[in-house]
Design a protein around this motif. Structure first.
Motif, PDB file in Angstrom:
ATOM      1  N   LYS A   1      30.372 -26.296   8.570  1.00 11.75           N
ATOM      2  CA  LYS A   1      31.409 -25.597   7.728  1.00 11.75           C
ATOM      3  C   LYS A   1      30.933 -25.383   6.140  1.00 11.75           C
ATOM      4  CE  LYS A   1      35.904 -26.772   5.569  1.00 11.75           C
ATOM      5  NZ  LYS A   1      37.004 -27.854   5.331  1.00 11.75           N
ATOM      6  N   PRO A   2      30.174 -26.070   5.686  1.00 13.06           N
ATOM      7  CA  PRO A   2      29.748 -25.488   4.142  1.00 13.06           C
ATOM      8  C   PRO A   2      28.921 -24.483   4.432  1.00 13.06           C
ATOM      9  CG  PRO A   2      29.113 -27.827   4.744  1.00 13.06           C
ATOM     10  CD  PRO A   2      29.731 -27.292   5.770  1.00 13.06           C
ATOM     11  N   LEU A   3      28.138 -24.242   5.446  1.00 10.30           N
ATOM     12  CA  LEU A   3      27.153 -23.103   5.699  1.00 10.30           C
ATOM     13  C   LEU A   3      28.022 -21.751   5.810  1.00 10.30           C
ATOM     14  CD1 LEU A   3      24.735 -24.476   8.279  1.00 10.30           C
ATOM     15  CD2 LEU A   3      24.565 -24.389   5.972  1.00 10.30           C
ATOM     16  N   PHE A   4      29.321 -21.923   6.354  1.00 13.72           N
ATOM     17  CA  PHE A   4      30.182 -20.873   6.246  1.00 13.72           C
ATOM     18  C   PHE A   4      30.726 -20.303   5.120  1.00 13.72           C
ATOM     19  CE2 PHE A   4      29.981 -21.907  10.791  1.00 13.72           C
ATOM     20  CZ  PHE A   4      29.417 -20.420  11.377  1.00 13.72           C
ATOM     21  N   GLU A   5      30.934 -21.567   4.526  1.00 10.67           N
ATOM     22  CA  GLU A   5      31.664 -21.294   3.092  1.00 10.67           C
ATOM     23  C   GLU A   5      30.609 -20.787   2.055  1.00 10.67           C
ATOM     24  OE1 GLU A   5      34.917 -24.982   3.272  1.00 10.67           O
ATOM     25  OE2 GLU A   5      32.623 -25.449   2.579  1.00 10.67           O
ATOM     26  N   GLN A   6      29.522 -21.050   2.240  1.00 10.09           N
ATOM     27  CA  GLN A   6      28.287 -20.449   1.375  1.00 10.09           C
ATOM     28  C   GLN A   6      28.013 -19.060   1.739  1.00 10.09           C
ATOM     29  OE1 GLN A   6      25.055 -22.989   2.002  1.00 10.09           O
ATOM     30  NE2 GLN A   6      26.153 -24.920   1.227  1.00 10.09           N
ATOM     31  N   ALA A   7      28.595 -18.740   2.803  1.00 15.26           N
ATOM     32  CA  ALA A   7      28.329 -17.233   3.391  1.00 15.26           C
ATOM     33  C   ALA A   7      29.529 -16.604   2.996  1.00 15.26           C
ATOM     34  CB  ALA A   7      28.285 -17.375   4.778  1.00 15.26           C
ATOM     35  N   GLY A   8      30.655 -17.084   2.317  1.00 15.26           N
ATOM     36  CA  GLY A   8      31.680 -16.375   1.911  1.00 15.26           C
ATOM     37  C   GLY A   8      32.952 -16.544   2.623  1.00 15.26           C
ATOM     38  N   TYR A   9      33.142 -17.268   3.430  1.00 16.76           N
ATOM     39  CA  TYR A   9      34.254 -17.472   4.286  1.00 16.76           C
ATOM     40  C   TYR A   9      35.132 -18.929   3.917  1.00 16.76           C
ATOM     41  CZ  TYR A   9      32.371 -14.441   7.532  1.00 16.76           C
ATOM     42  OH  TYR A   9      31.584 -13.330   8.220  1.00 16.76           O
ATOM     43  N   THR A  10      36.567 -18.620   4.046  1.00 15.79           N
ATOM     44  CA  THR A  10      37.406 -19.792   4.071  1.00 15.79           C
ATOM     45  C   THR A  10      37.287 -20.412   5.472  1.00 15.79           C
ATOM     46  OG1 THR A  10      38.858 -18.825   2.481  1.00 15.79           O
ATOM     47  CG2 THR A  10      39.664 -20.438   3.682  1.00 15.79           C
ATOM     48  N   VAL A  11      37.040 -21.594   5.560  1.00 18.92           N
ATOM     49  CA  VAL A  11      36.680 -22.267   6.707  1.00 18.92           C
ATOM     50  C   VAL A  11      37.721 -23.421   7.164  1.00 18.92           C
ATOM     51  CG1 VAL A  11      35.000 -23.383   8.260  1.00 18.92           C
ATOM     52  CG2 VAL A  11      34.307 -21.876   6.421  1.00 18.92           C
ATOM     53  N   ALA A  12      38.515 -23.070   8.560  1.00 22.94           N
ATOM     54  CA  ALA A  12      39.397 -24.286   9.004  1.00 22.94           C
ATOM     55  C   ALA A  12      38.856 -24.802  10.125  1.00 22.94           C
ATOM     56  CB  ALA A  12      40.633 -23.356   9.346  1.00 22.94           C
ATOM     57  N   VAL A  13      38.474 -26.318  10.045  1.00 22.74           N
ATOM     58  CA  VAL A  13      38.140 -26.737  11.232  1.00 22.74           C
ATOM     59  C   VAL A  13      39.288 -27.255  11.803  1.00 22.74           C
ATOM     60  CG1 VAL A  13      36.798 -28.957  12.180  1.00 22.74           C
ATOM     61  CG2 VAL A  13      36.073 -27.602  10.265  1.00 22.74           C
TER      62      VAL A  13
ATOM     63  N   TRP B   1      20.968 -23.719  14.186  1.00 19.66           N
ATOM     64  CA  TRP B   1      21.342 -22.623  14.815  1.00 19.66           C
ATOM     65  C   TRP B   1      22.366 -21.755  14.014  1.00 19.66           C
ATOM     66  CZ3 TRP B   1      26.121 -21.231  16.746  1.00 19.66           C
ATOM     67  CH2 TRP B   1      26.056 -19.997  17.728  1.00 19.66           C
ATOM     68  N   VAL B   2      23.388 -22.456  13.241  1.00 18.31           N
ATOM     69  CA  VAL B   2      24.151 -21.712  12.625  1.00 18.31           C
ATOM     70  C   VAL B   2      23.636 -20.982  11.390  1.00 18.31           C
ATOM     71  CG1 VAL B   2      26.278 -22.063  11.102  1.00 18.31           C
ATOM     72  CG2 VAL B   2      26.192 -23.198  13.278  1.00 18.31           C
ATOM     73  N   GLU B   3      22.685 -21.833  10.684  1.00 19.05           N
ATOM     74  CA  GLU B   3      22.007 -20.862   9.464  1.00 19.05           C
ATOM     75  C   GLU B   3      21.448 -19.592  10.264  1.00 19.05           C
ATOM     76  OE1 GLU B   3      20.533 -24.619   6.827  1.00 19.05           O
ATOM     77  OE2 GLU B   3      19.300 -23.795   8.305  1.00 19.05           O
ATOM     78  N   GLU B   4      20.700 -19.671  11.431  1.00 20.42           N
ATOM     79  CA  GLU B   4      20.155 -18.668  12.027  1.00 20.42           C
ATOM     80  C   GLU B   4      21.193 -17.493  12.502  1.00 20.42           C
ATOM     81  OE1 GLU B   4      16.950 -17.776  12.098  1.00 20.42           O
ATOM     82  OE2 GLU B   4      17.565 -15.980  13.469  1.00 20.42           O
ATOM     83  N   TRP B   5      22.034 -17.941  13.163  1.00 22.35           N
ATOM     84  CA  TRP B   5      23.367 -17.146  13.536  1.00 22.35           C
ATOM     85  C   TRP B   5      23.932 -16.515  12.556  1.00 22.35           C
ATOM     86  CZ3 TRP B   5      28.906 -17.970  14.069  1.00 22.35           C
ATOM     87  CH2 TRP B   5      29.441 -17.120  14.844  1.00 22.35           C
ATOM     88  N   ILE B   6      24.013 -16.825  11.413  1.00 25.20           N
ATOM     89  CA  ILE B   6      24.710 -16.187  10.037  1.00 25.20           C
ATOM     90  C   ILE B   6      23.935 -15.102   9.833  1.00 25.20           C
ATOM     91  CG2 ILE B   6      25.311 -16.391   7.744  1.00 25.20           C
ATOM     92  CD1 ILE B   6      26.586 -19.333   8.388  1.00 25.20           C
ATOM     93  N   ILE B   7      22.491 -15.293   9.779  1.00 20.84           N
ATOM     94  CA  ILE B   7      21.408 -14.195   9.298  1.00 20.84           C
ATOM     95  C   ILE B   7      21.606 -13.181  10.552  1.00 20.84           C
ATOM     96  CG2 ILE B   7      19.224 -13.791   9.080  1.00 20.84           C
ATOM     97  CD1 ILE B   7      18.921 -16.548   7.832  1.00 20.84           C
ATOM     98  N   ALA B   8      21.252 -13.669  11.790  1.00 20.34           N
ATOM     99  CA  ALA B   8      21.127 -12.749  12.825  1.00 20.34           C
ATOM    100  C   ALA B   8      22.105 -11.951  13.111  1.00 20.34           C
ATOM    101  CB  ALA B   8      20.813 -13.565  14.142  1.00 20.34           C
ATOM    102  N   GLN B   9      23.561 -12.308  12.963  1.00 19.71           N
ATOM    103  CA  GLN B   9      24.774 -11.541  13.216  1.00 19.71           C
ATOM    104  C   GLN B   9      25.256 -10.934  11.940  1.00 19.71           C
ATOM    105  OE1 GLN B   9      25.505 -10.957  16.096  1.00 19.71           O
ATOM    106  NE2 GLN B   9      23.925 -12.492  16.938  1.00 19.71           N
ATOM    107  N   GLN B  10      24.445 -10.967  10.789  1.00 17.93           N
ATOM    108  CA  GLN B  10      24.797 -10.521   9.610  1.00 17.93           C
ATOM    109  C   GLN B  10      26.269 -10.751   9.219  1.00 17.93           C
ATOM    110  OE1 GLN B  10      23.803  -6.257  10.123  1.00 17.93           O
ATOM    111  NE2 GLN B  10      21.623  -6.772   9.978  1.00 17.93           N
ATOM    112  N   LEU B  11      26.515 -11.877   9.284  1.00 19.50           N
ATOM    113  CA  LEU B  11      27.787 -12.493   8.756  1.00 19.50           C
ATOM    114  C   LEU B  11      28.029 -12.787   7.415  1.00 19.50           C
ATOM    115  CD1 LEU B  11      28.301 -14.954  11.851  1.00 19.50           C
ATOM    116  CD2 LEU B  11      29.084 -12.725  11.583  1.00 19.50           C
ATOM    117  N   GLU B  12      27.066 -13.046   6.539  1.00 17.43           N
ATOM    118  CA  GLU B  12      27.285 -13.089   5.053  1.00 17.43           C
ATOM    119  C   GLU B  12      28.107 -12.067   4.567  1.00 17.43           C
ATOM    120  OE1 GLU B  12      24.788 -14.909   1.518  1.00 17.43           O
ATOM    121  OE2 GLU B  12      23.993 -14.795   3.550  1.00 17.43           O
ATOM    122  N   VAL B  13      29.180 -12.787   3.864  1.00 14.83           N
ATOM    123  CA  VAL B  13      30.011 -11.567   3.128  1.00 14.83           C
ATOM    124  C   VAL B  13      30.101 -11.854   1.548  1.00 14.83           C
ATOM    125  CG1 VAL B  13      31.644 -11.210   4.968  1.00 14.83           C
ATOM    126  CG2 VAL B  13      31.991 -13.091   3.572  1.00 14.83           C
ATOM    127  N   ALA B  14      29.324 -12.788   1.028  1.00 13.93           N
ATOM    128  CA  ALA B  14      29.410 -13.231  -0.338  1.00 13.93           C
ATOM    129  C   ALA B  14      28.698 -12.381  -1.262  1.00 13.93           C
ATOM    130  CB  ALA B  14      29.140 -14.753  -0.565  1.00 13.93           C
TER     131      ALA B  14
END
Ligand SMILES: Cc1cc2nc3c(=O)[nH]c(=O)nc-3n(C[C@H](O)[C@H](O)[C@H](O)COP(=O)(O)O)c2cc1C
Length: 154
Positions: A23-35, A141-154
């Protein structure tokens, strides 16, 4: 902020643990995250729910965890179009179960594709025979996924 839902299917908490750890990896990438521990179809059909991560283990003989069964049943019943949904999938299993290894995650992947959703990248399959703590595999895997899929929005 864009929203990311992490939908969890778990029997013993490993998949939930992995979800909480990434979850924090996505928050750092600029998302509001709901588990989401009791997923519903609305979680992936709402107008602002176009990105989701599934963290789903397998129980029985390739079966969905109990908390995830209503989601799958309702997806079958309602059969919504999921063409705007992009998703990632982390499947937890144990290769000692042979043919049913990660059966729930694999079935879910096929079900989402049937409804028009688009998986981003490959499915991660975490084998309990090799990885004791699922988050040890999920975090990199998520760290790599965020980069590879260019998901970072922050
Ligand atoms: C009763 C039982 C049945 C299982 N059946 C399967 C199976 O059919 N296929 C598989 O890949 N893993 C199977 N597993 C292994 C779990 O999916 C694996 O241990 C997973 O990490 C559990 O995640 P969780 O803590 O989120 O439930 C089973 C585990 C148990 C205890």
């Amino acid at each position: 902020m864009p929203k990311l839902s992490i939908l969890v299917g778990t029997m013993y908490g490993g998949a939930l643990d992995a979800a909480e750890q990434v979850k924090p990896l996505f928050e750092q990438a600029g998302y509001t995250v709901a588990v989401i521990e009791q997923p519903s179809v609305a979680d992936i059909t709402d107008s602002n729910a176009d990105l989701a991560l599934f963290c789903v283990s397998t129980t029985g003989s390739g079966d969905y965890p109990g908390n995830f069964v209503p989601f799958v049943r309702n997806l079958h019943d309602q059969s919504p179009s999921l063409t705007s949904l992009r998703y990632g999938l982390i499947a937890l299993g144990d290769s000692s179960y042979g043919d049913t290894f990660c059966g729930a995650g694999r079935a879910l992947d096929a079900l989402l594709a049937d409804h028009g959703a688009t998986r981003l990248g490959e499915r991660l399959e975490i084998d309990a025979m090799e990885t004791f703590m699922a988050d040890d595999a999920a975090i990199p895997w998520v760290e790599e996924w965020i980069i590879a899929q260019q998901l970072e929005v922050a």
